[in-house]
Design an enzyme around this catalytic site. Structure first.
Site, PDB file in Angstrom:
ATOM      1  N   SER A 119       0.830  -1.214   0.000  1.00 17.35           N
ATOM      2  CA  SER A 119       0.000   0.000   0.000  1.00 17.35           C
ATOM      3  C   SER A 119       0.854   1.249   0.000  1.00 17.35           C
ATOM      4  O   SER A 119       1.957   1.266   0.570  1.00 17.35           O
ATOM      5  CB  SER A 119      -0.859  -0.030   1.265  1.00 17.35           C
ATOM      6  OG  SER A 119      -1.421   1.232   1.500  1.00 17.35           O
ATOM      7  N   TYR A 143      -1.653   0.127  10.327  1.00 14.20           N
ATOM      8  CA  TYR A 143      -1.921  -0.550   9.045  1.00 14.20           C
ATOM      9  C   TYR A 143      -0.725  -0.393   8.105  1.00 14.20           C
ATOM     10  O   TYR A 143      -0.182  -1.378   7.593  1.00 14.20           O
ATOM     11  CB  TYR A 143      -3.189   0.021   8.397  1.00 14.20           C
ATOM     12  CG  TYR A 143      -3.326  -0.382   6.953  1.00 14.20           C
ATOM     13  CD1 TYR A 143      -3.567  -1.697   6.603  1.00 14.20           C
ATOM     14  CD2 TYR A 143      -3.179   0.558   5.926  1.00 14.20           C
ATOM     15  CE1 TYR A 143      -3.661  -2.079   5.275  1.00 14.20           C
ATOM     16  CE2 TYR A 143      -3.282   0.190   4.598  1.00 14.20           C
ATOM     17  CZ  TYR A 143      -3.517  -1.129   4.277  1.00 14.20           C
ATOM     18  OH  TYR A 143      -3.593  -1.500   2.965  1.00 14.20           O
ATOM     19  N   LYS A 147       2.076  -3.229   6.769  1.00 15.42           N
ATOM     20  CA  LYS A 147       2.407  -3.525   5.360  1.00 15.42           C
ATOM     21  C   LYS A 147       3.915  -3.403   5.123  1.00 15.42           C
ATOM     22  O   LYS A 147       4.500  -4.205   4.387  1.00 15.42           O
ATOM     23  CB  LYS A 147       1.636  -2.572   4.427  1.00 15.42           C
ATOM     24  CG  LYS A 147       0.147  -2.864   4.355  1.00 15.42           C
ATOM     25  CD  LYS A 147      -0.153  -4.026   3.413  1.00 15.42           C
ATOM     26  CE  LYS A 147      -1.593  -4.490   3.496  1.00 15.42           C
ATOM     27  NZ  LYS A 147      -1.944  -5.515   2.519  1.00 15.42           N
TER      28      LYS A 147
END
Ligand code: UDP
Length: 336
Positions: A119, A143, A147
């Site tokens: 991402s 988050y 990643k």
């Protein structure tokens, strides 16, 4: 010889579109998904489906024993920035722990190729826009941090166990399969385009616009939108690149063009053919002002550039899905 691809999280939004793309290319496709977020109906019927969790070593062992897998494509992760801030360990458990378990099963069964769903959140607030792959990595949420950790874990495993990986850093995925056969169905929905279309359909009272005091041309955030079918094609190309012997690498996937939230709202109103009720509310924590991809590297190495470049076309495909299936996958079985 036909390649066999194992799609972890293949019942989710981007995963299910990638499964449809791979089936269309004549690949053997196996989907593993715990269906916590994914939809069984979203999985193309020509793909084998096994329900289970990637953190379950027995399940993963059985999968790799049953199928001779040439390449894994890994989508199985949580993806809500706000939730990750309030419950970071949930993200470390599923995203980092799940990837650890998947890599461990791959190493045990001698599977060497993995395409990974990363991402733009790994960059955080960018120092330069468009953002090249070599930009500073400074995630602003658990988050994004998860990643980045997943990418780093893959890089170390590649060195240690002779694996090769491609990490694909998506910007803003949107749209649906042309014709609206499958599409995006998240609960809760947090993304801009579906939320705008929900307001157009009366599924929500109004679109809330998070902040109009950003240092951008109209005060709302700028994002780079890429159609989910283009993302799906990029995964197919990345898997082929690895199976052809390509070296481990990292690519941005974006259109290279930025749109403000207000511009998206206007385009969504044109597509829906009606005004969309909206109101301005405060900024959402962790939202950078402007995220736009530098996207030339994927073109040079994978031969990938987005095919759907009009934001109206992207939103129109989402509209076909949402207007045709306002309840999403509930009670719906696509007729492939
Ligand atoms: N956004 C908004 N209202 C919404 C959802 C999103 O104003 O209901 C804004 C959000 O602040 C961001 C942009 O739209 O600037 C895209 O957000 P989204 O959640 O779709 O993707 P993200 O950029 O967070 O991955």
């Amino acid at each position: 010889m036909k390649h066999t691809l194992l799609i972890l999280g293949g019942a989710g939004y981007i995963g299910s579109h990638t499964v449809a793309e791979l089936v269309g290319r004549g690949c053997e496709v196996v989907v593993a998904d715990n269906l916590e977020k994914g939809h069984r109906a979203a999985v193309h019927p020509k793909a084998a489906f096994r329900e289970g969790d990637i953190r379950d070593a027995t399940f993963m062992d059985a999968l790799f024993s049953e199928f001779g897998v040439d390449c894994v494509i890994h989508f199985a992760a949580y993806s809500l920035v706000g939730e990750s801030v309030s419950d970071p360990l949930k993200y470390y458990d599923n995203n980092v722990g799940g990837t650890r378990a998947a890599l461990s099963a791959m190493a045990k069964h001698g599977v060497r190729n993995i395409v990974f769903s990363s991402s733009a959140a790994v960059y955080g607030e960018p120092e330069e826009v468009p953002i090249p792959e070599g930009a500073r990595l400074h995630p602003q949420s658990p988050y994004g941090a998860s990643k980045l950790t997943m990418e780093q874990m893959m890089a170390w495993c590649a060195r240690a166990y002779g694996m090769r990986y491609v990490s694909l850093r998506y910007f803003n995925a949107c749209g649906a399969l042309p014709g609206g056969l499958i599409g995006e169905d998240h609960a809760p929905e947090t993304h801009l385009i579906p939320n705008a279309l929900y307001a157009a359909l009366g599924k929500s009272p109004a679109l809330e616009i998070y902040g109009d005091d950003y240092p951008t041309k109209d005060g709302t955030c700028v994002r780079d939108y890429i159609h989910v079918c283009d993302l799906a094609r990029a995964h197919a190309l990345a898997a082929q690149y690895l199976m052809d012997g390509g070296q481990s690498d990292i690519f941005n996937l974006g259109s290279g063009e930025g749109f403000t939230v207000k511009e998206i709202l206007l385009a969504a109103q044109e597509v829906a053919g009606r005004p969309i009720p909206h109101k301005f509310v405060g900024r959402r924590a962790g939202d950078p002002a402007k995220l736009v991809a530098s996207n030339g590297k994927a073109d040079r190495a994978l031969g990938f550039s987005p095919g759907i470049t009009s934001i109206r076309d992207m939103i129109a495909s989402a509209w076909a899905w949402h207007a045709g299936h306002p309840a999403g996958f509930a009670g719906y079985m696509p007729d492939w």
